[in-house]
Design a protein around this motif. Sequence first.
Motif, PDB file in Angstrom:
ATOM      1  N   LEU A  79      30.280  25.407  37.942  1.00 34.34           N
ATOM      2  CA  LEU A  79      29.847  25.367  36.546  1.00 34.34           C
ATOM      3  C   LEU A  79      29.179  26.653  36.088  1.00 34.34           C
ATOM      4  O   LEU A  79      28.744  26.741  34.930  1.00 34.34           O
ATOM      5  N   ASP A  80      29.072  27.634  36.957  1.00 35.58           N
ATOM      6  CA  ASP A  80      28.423  28.904  36.618  1.00 35.58           C
ATOM      7  C   ASP A  80      29.300  30.061  37.122  1.00 35.58           C
ATOM      8  O   ASP A  80      28.990  30.692  38.131  1.00 35.58           O
ATOM      9  N   PRO A  81      30.408  30.356  36.408  1.00 33.34           N
ATOM     10  CA  PRO A  81      31.341  31.382  36.885  1.00 33.34           C
ATOM     11  C   PRO A  81      30.715  32.751  37.154  1.00 33.34           C
ATOM     12  O   PRO A  81      31.037  33.372  38.171  1.00 33.34           O
ATOM     13  N   PRO A  82      29.832  33.279  36.300  1.00 34.45           N
ATOM     14  CA  PRO A  82      29.250  34.586  36.617  1.00 34.45           C
ATOM     15  C   PRO A  82      28.481  34.583  37.937  1.00 34.45           C
ATOM     16  O   PRO A  82      28.590  35.520  38.738  1.00 34.45           O
ATOM     17  N   ARG A  83      27.697  33.521  38.173  1.00 36.01           N
ATOM     18  CA  ARG A  83      26.967  33.440  39.438  1.00 36.01           C
ATOM     19  C   ARG A  83      27.930  33.265  40.609  1.00 36.01           C
ATOM     20  O   ARG A  83      27.723  33.802  41.695  1.00 36.01           O
ATOM     21  N   LEU A  84      29.004  32.499  40.381  1.00 36.46           N
ATOM     22  CA  LEU A  84      30.003  32.319  41.429  1.00 36.46           C
ATOM     23  C   LEU A  84      30.616  33.662  41.829  1.00 36.46           C
ATOM     24  O   LEU A  84      30.798  33.954  43.014  1.00 36.46           O
ATOM     25  N   VAL A  85      30.941  34.499  40.836  1.00 41.56           N
ATOM     26  CA  VAL A  85      31.541  35.805  41.133  1.00 41.56           C
ATOM     27  C   VAL A  85      30.533  36.700  41.847  1.00 41.56           C
ATOM     28  O   VAL A  85      30.892  37.434  42.780  1.00 41.56           O
ATOM     29  N   ARG A  86      29.269  36.657  41.435  1.00 49.11           N
ATOM     30  CA  ARG A  86      28.252  37.463  42.113  1.00 49.11           C
ATOM     31  C   ARG A  86      28.113  37.040  43.574  1.00 49.11           C
ATOM     32  O   ARG A  86      28.018  37.875  44.480  1.00 49.11           O
ATOM     33  N   THR A  87      28.094  35.726  43.802  1.00 55.24           N
ATOM     34  CA  THR A  87      27.992  35.229  45.173  1.00 55.24           C
ATOM     35  C   THR A  87      29.220  35.613  45.982  1.00 55.24           C
ATOM     36  O   THR A  87      29.118  36.000  47.154  1.00 55.24           O
ATOM     37  N   ALA A  88      30.404  35.515  45.354  1.00 54.70           N
ATOM     38  CA  ALA A  88      31.632  35.940  46.035  1.00 54.70           C
ATOM     39  C   ALA A  88      31.554  37.421  46.393  1.00 54.70           C
ATOM     40  O   ALA A  88      32.009  37.837  47.468  1.00 54.70           O
TER      41      ALA A  88
ATOM     42  N   GLU B 110      49.016  45.305  49.296  1.00 53.72           N
ATOM     43  CA  GLU B 110      47.590  45.017  49.477  1.00 53.72           C
ATOM     44  C   GLU B 110      46.747  45.727  48.422  1.00 53.72           C
ATOM     45  O   GLU B 110      45.763  45.169  47.912  1.00 53.72           O
ATOM     46  N   LEU B 111      47.093  46.959  48.074  1.00 51.45           N
ATOM     47  CA  LEU B 111      46.357  47.679  47.030  1.00 51.45           C
ATOM     48  C   LEU B 111      46.508  46.979  45.682  1.00 51.45           C
ATOM     49  O   LEU B 111      45.547  46.904  44.901  1.00 51.45           O
ATOM     50  N   ALA B 112      47.700  46.467  45.407  1.00 48.61           N
ATOM     51  CA  ALA B 112      47.919  45.755  44.142  1.00 48.61           C
ATOM     52  C   ALA B 112      47.113  44.464  44.089  1.00 48.61           C
ATOM     53  O   ALA B 112      46.595  44.088  43.019  1.00 48.61           O
ATOM     54  N   THR B 113      46.969  43.764  45.230  1.00 51.09           N
ATOM     55  CA  THR B 113      46.159  42.543  45.233  1.00 51.09           C
ATOM     56  C   THR B 113      44.693  42.868  44.953  1.00 51.09           C
ATOM     57  O   THR B 113      44.004  42.113  44.260  1.00 51.09           O
ATOM     58  N   ILE B 114      44.208  43.995  45.473  1.00 52.77           N
ATOM     59  CA  ILE B 114      42.818  44.400  45.198  1.00 52.77           C
ATOM     60  C   ILE B 114      42.630  44.621  43.699  1.00 52.77           C
ATOM     61  O   ILE B 114      41.650  44.158  43.104  1.00 52.77           O
ATOM     62  N   ALA B 115      43.574  45.347  43.090  1.00 56.45           N
ATOM     63  CA  ALA B 115      43.472  45.609  41.650  1.00 56.45           C
ATOM     64  C   ALA B 115      43.446  44.306  40.854  1.00 56.45           C
ATOM     65  O   ALA B 115      42.667  44.153  39.901  1.00 56.45           O
ATOM     66  N   ALA B 116      44.263  43.336  41.263  1.00 56.00           N
ATOM     67  CA  ALA B 116      44.340  42.070  40.530  1.00 56.00           C
ATOM     68  C   ALA B 116      43.045  41.262  40.665  1.00 56.00           C
ATOM     69  O   ALA B 116      42.515  40.764  39.665  1.00 56.00           O
ATOM     70  N   VAL B 117      42.530  41.120  41.896  1.00 55.19           N
ATOM     71  CA  VAL B 117      41.330  40.292  42.064  1.00 55.19           C
ATOM     72  C   VAL B 117      40.132  40.937  41.376  1.00 55.19           C
ATOM     73  O   VAL B 117      39.276  40.229  40.827  1.00 55.19           O
ATOM     74  N   LEU B 118      40.053  42.258  41.366  1.00 57.79           N
ATOM     75  CA  LEU B 118      38.934  42.921  40.689  1.00 57.79           C
ATOM     76  C   LEU B 118      39.042  42.770  39.170  1.00 57.79           C
ATOM     77  O   LEU B 118      38.021  42.639  38.487  1.00 57.79           O
ATOM     78  N   PHE B 119      40.265  42.772  38.652  1.00 58.65           N
ATOM     79  CA  PHE B 119      40.451  42.576  37.214  1.00 58.65           C
ATOM     80  C   PHE B 119      39.891  41.226  36.771  1.00 58.65           C
ATOM     81  O   PHE B 119      39.139  41.133  35.791  1.00 58.65           O
ATOM     82  N   PHE B 120      40.233  40.168  37.514  1.00 62.92           N
ATOM     83  CA  PHE B 120      39.748  38.834  37.141  1.00 62.92           C
ATOM     84  C   PHE B 120      38.261  38.677  37.444  1.00 62.92           C
ATOM     85  O   PHE B 120      37.549  37.964  36.718  1.00 62.92           O
ATOM     86  N   ALA B 121      37.784  39.335  38.499  1.00 66.92           N
ATOM     87  CA  ALA B 121      36.351  39.274  38.790  1.00 66.92           C
ATOM     88  C   ALA B 121      35.544  39.919  37.682  1.00 66.92           C
ATOM     89  O   ALA B 121      34.458  39.438  37.304  1.00 66.92           O
ATOM     90  N   LEU B 122      36.043  41.009  37.119  1.00 70.63           N
ATOM     91  CA  LEU B 122      35.358  41.659  35.993  1.00 70.63           C
ATOM     92  C   LEU B 122      35.300  40.740  34.785  1.00 70.63           C
ATOM     93  O   LEU B 122      34.295  40.678  34.077  1.00 70.63           O
TER      94      LEU B 122
ATOM     95  N   LEU C 246      35.499  37.307  34.768  1.00 69.05           N
ATOM     96  CA  LEU C 246      34.660  36.128  35.013  1.00 69.05           C
ATOM     97  C   LEU C 246      33.206  36.487  35.257  1.00 69.05           C
ATOM     98  O   LEU C 246      32.300  35.758  34.861  1.00 69.05           O
ATOM     99  N   GLY C 247      32.980  37.606  35.958  1.00 67.48           N
ATOM    100  CA  GLY C 247      31.629  37.967  36.364  1.00 67.48           C
ATOM    101  C   GLY C 247      30.895  38.852  35.401  1.00 67.48           C
ATOM    102  O   GLY C 247      29.780  39.297  35.688  1.00 67.48           O
ATOM    103  N   ARG C 248      31.544  39.139  34.231  1.00 68.91           N
ATOM    104  CA  ARG C 248      30.903  39.966  33.214  1.00 68.91           C
ATOM    105  C   ARG C 248      30.457  41.308  33.778  1.00 68.91           C
ATOM    106  O   ARG C 248      29.341  41.774  33.531  1.00 68.91           O
ATOM    107  N   GLY C 249      31.341  41.901  34.574  1.00 74.72           N
ATOM    108  CA  GLY C 249      31.086  43.235  35.090  1.00 74.72           C
ATOM    109  C   GLY C 249      30.277  43.300  36.361  1.00 74.72           C
ATOM    110  O   GLY C 249      29.963  44.397  36.835  1.00 74.72           O
ATOM    111  N   ASN C 250      29.929  42.153  36.960  1.00 75.28           N
ATOM    112  CA  ASN C 250      29.053  42.152  38.136  1.00 75.28           C
ATOM    113  C   ASN C 250      29.838  42.320  39.439  1.00 75.28           C
ATOM    114  O   ASN C 250      29.711  41.523  40.361  1.00 75.28           O
ATOM    115  N   VAL C 251      30.675  43.333  39.526  1.00 73.99           N
ATOM    116  CA  VAL C 251      31.397  43.616  40.770  1.00 73.99           C
ATOM    117  C   VAL C 251      31.050  44.992  41.319  1.00 73.99           C
ATOM    118  O   VAL C 251      31.423  45.315  42.452  1.00 73.99           O
ATOM    119  N   ALA C 252      30.344  45.788  40.539  1.00 76.75           N
ATOM    120  CA  ALA C 252      30.029  47.150  40.992  1.00 76.75           C
ATOM    121  C   ALA C 252      29.146  47.172  42.240  1.00 76.75           C
ATOM    122  O   ALA C 252      29.394  47.975  43.147  1.00 76.75           O
TER     123      ALA C 252
END
Length: 461
Positions: free
Chosen positions: A255-264, A369-381, A383-389
């Motif tokens: 129920l808290d996607p930004p926190r979920l992405v930060r924890t991930a 593998e590089l393309a999968t990294i680009a994809a997961v980071l795109f969706f993490a950005l 959902l996580g409101r930029g909290n992947v840096a």
Amino acid sequence: MASTVVVARILSPAEFGVATLVLAVATIMGAFIGLPFEESLSQRRQVRSAHLETALFVSMVLTGAAVLLSLLLGPLIEHWAAAPGFALYLVVSALLLAGQGPGAVARAVARRSRRFVEISFCQAAGTVIASLVAVLAALAGWGVWSLLLQRLLPNVLYPLLAAGFLWHRGQAMRTLVRWHPQRFRELFRFSWLSLADVGVGSAVPAVLAFMVNAVFGSATLGQLNIALRIVDPLRMALMGVGHNLAFSVLVRLQLDPPRLVRTAGEIVAGVAMVAVPAFVGLAMVAPVLLPLLVGPGWDQAVPLSQILCLAVALSLPFQFYDSAYSALGRPEYGLIGGIFALACMVAGFAITVGAGGRNAPAIAFLVYELATIAAVLFFALRLGRGNVAPASGRIGRVWLAALAMGAAIAALCFRNGVPEPSVPTLAVIILAGAAAYPIALLVTCRPCAQDFISLLRNRKS
């Protein structure tokens, strides 16, 4: 790994190549039979016995469909791929997939109860038994059959071992195979997306295998098979255990996607501290390890395995973002990323072959593998409101430490070229890396080293 050491000294690269083609198709069929229901049952807040009965019913129907499809398509693929015996191998492989459905249900129930030790025990026992059977089959002259049993027999053994475990605990679970339309509809929304995601992911090795067979032949495909067998045990161990543990944490944050992405992201950075140096080290020792394990005749597998190791070192930590999307009940993110990565892999293979690259199979794998990294980071950005840096920055510093470790190994052990393959040489290389990495990590990312030490000291947390 031990069984591969024995089998590779008995069978030819061409036999490994044929087995790779069969297993590539069987993996796709197996993915459709069990895995989507495992994830769907695991992430639901409430599961009734009717959900389990429906999952078993559908998996049995899909197993029958897989056998029928094998009977129809097997001869066509055998002729097209010039792979003698492919049709019979595929039919038997489809029959061995009958354990996928019961196994998926058993794992889902165990995951919901957080019984990860039982899951690991049953999977490990099934792998050991299958490996022993594979070695005996290879010694008996069964050729390709031994490789198929090595990979597919655990599918049959897992539900049997899980049932035995429950019986021993006095908690035998009796689930009928029945159809419940309402329960199927409840599972279907997640399952069909997860099914498509898993299907695309399973299609990747199949597409790569058939491209390699068409361009380079079955012998080169066998070399790629051996290279993958050096990489896969560690990758599957980290992902199999890690996904279950990460999922159990992340599913509580639905129920808290930004926190979920930060924890991930924290999980991703933590996995990187172990996975990156492990696979970089494996790439460094491959010229010594491979000849020591599988003997002569597999020289082409060495550069392939090194590229594969570096590709997995890059991508494996980021795959735990996919665990977050699964826990969130949004497998479509993985599906979109998988389609994008598959297209990039095909394009990378075509471009490398056009340029005359002999390592096109491994380079295509790296592009994927590089393309999968680009994809997961795109969706993490998103959902996580930029909290992947923060997580990405820590991974970058871990990579600096791993590269410093690699440089130290090269300076100490490879300054005069590749040393003679031997157990003492391998031990020296491993000890050099084990000593160099913690020192380098303290320099490049002291908080990473401190967190890792704290984790080891306080395993309960």
